[in-house]
Every structure is written in structure tokens, then in C-alpha cells.
Design an enzyme around this catalytic site. Structure first.
Site, mmCIF file in Angstrom:
data_model
loop_
_atom_site.group_PDB
_atom_site.id
_atom_site.type_symbol
_atom_site.label_atom_id
_atom_site.label_comp_id
_atom_site.label_asym_id
_atom_site.label_seq_id
_atom_site.Cartn_x
_atom_site.Cartn_y
_atom_site.Cartn_z
ATOM 1 N N SER A 77 0.817 -1.204 0.000
ATOM 2 C CA SER A 77 0.000 0.000 0.000
ATOM 3 C C SER A 77 0.851 1.253 0.000
ATOM 4 C CB SER A 77 -0.937 0.008 1.210
ATOM 5 O OG SER A 77 -0.197 -0.014 2.415
ATOM 6 N N CYS A 78 0.276 2.280 -0.581
ATOM 7 C CA CYS A 78 0.833 3.618 -0.536
ATOM 8 C C CYS A 78 -0.370 4.563 -0.620
ATOM 9 C CB CYS A 78 1.852 3.864 -1.648
ATOM 10 S SG CYS A 78 1.206 3.793 -3.329
ATOM 11 N N TRP A 79 -0.134 5.858 -0.728
ATOM 12 C CA TRP A 79 -1.230 6.824 -0.682
ATOM 13 C C TRP A 79 -2.320 6.482 -1.705
ATOM 14 C CZ3 TRP A 79 -2.699 9.669 3.038
ATOM 15 C CH2 TRP A 79 -3.527 10.765 2.844
#
Length: 145
Positions: free
Chosen positions: A64-66
Site C-alpha cells: 500500500s501507498c497513498w
């Protein structure tokens, strides 16, 4: 099941992913912002989780990331990884069914705890299709270079 999890920050559902997976009985390996000993940038964290899958240390991964996009791109650079950015349960089910995805990519900005539970339900309930066309498509991914 052993699941490798990566996040580039502790915002949003990053920590909730780990807690939810453990509550479901999975063994969790953490990377990036979830591991104090590692670089937390999205490309490095997602690569580490994807390599866990490709090299057999994990059965699957959640990166996950933004937005989830960078995490998916980084994971997909690792040979043998099929990462899918999933914003809902239907996409997660399709990714597991038609794409035999082995890495789930999420947006920590857009994914709520309730939506995360639905996505994980669909992801873990999904099984790869045995339809000849679907199998051929997944096999062809290894031929693309």
C-alpha cells in the site's frame, strides 16, 4: 497463510491491514513503515513484500501507498508477481479469479476499515479460474518481456 505487508506510511488503514490479517489467523511479515528497521519509501517497501512472495517466504502480499498505484507498479516489477490495485471487493474477487493475483495493492487514503474487510473477504475467498482462456492469459504474462 503467511502474508507479507508493506506500507510507505502509517496513515489510513496501513496498521489496520496488519491487525485484520492477524485477526484472520495469518502470519504477517512487515515491511516499510510497518518495520522500524527498513526504508519506508513505497518502491522499496513494496519490492520487499513482492520479493517475499516471489522467493517463497510469503504466500501472498498486501502492499500500500497513498494511492496504491506506486505500490502496485513496484510489486509488478518483481518476476512472478501479479499485483492488482483493488478499490472494492468486486475488483479483488476478479483479480484473484481471472488474474490469479498474488499481491493485493491498496490505497491507504481511499480504503476505509469497513471497505478493507470487504476487500480481504473477497480476496481470500477468490480462487484462480480453471477456464482455459484465463489460464492461458496468466501463463502468457510470464512470456511478456
Amino acid at each position: 497463510m503467511r502474508i507479507s505487508v508493506a506500507a510507505d506510511s502509517l496513515d489510513g488503514v496501513a496498521g489496520t491491514v496488519v491487525a485484520e490479517l492477524r485477526a484472520r489467523g495469518h502470519e504477517v511479515i512487515t515491511h516499510g513503515a510497518l518495520n522500524d528497521d527498513e526504508r519506508d519509501d513505497w518502491a522499496w517497501a513494496s519490492e520487499a513484500a513482492a520479493r517475499d512472495v516471489a522467493e517463497g517466504r510469503a504466500d501472498q502480499a498486501v502492499v500500500s501507498c497513498w494511492t496504491g498505484t506506486g505500490a502496485a507498479i513496484a510489486a509488478n516489477k518483481v518476476p512472478g508477481v501479479r499485483a492488482a490495485l483493488c478499490a472494492d471487493a468486486h475488483t479483488a474477487d476478479g483479480a484473484r479469479t481471472w488474474n490469479d493475483a498474488n499481491v493485493l495493492a491498496l490505497s491507504i487514503r481511499l480504503t476505509s476499515a469497513a471497505l478493507l474487510a470487504e476487500i480481504l473477504d473477497a480476496w481470500f475467498a477468490g480462487t484462480p479460474s480453471t477456464d482455459a482462456d484465463d489460464v492461458a492469459n496468466v501463463a502468457h504474462l510470464g512470456e511478456i518481456g
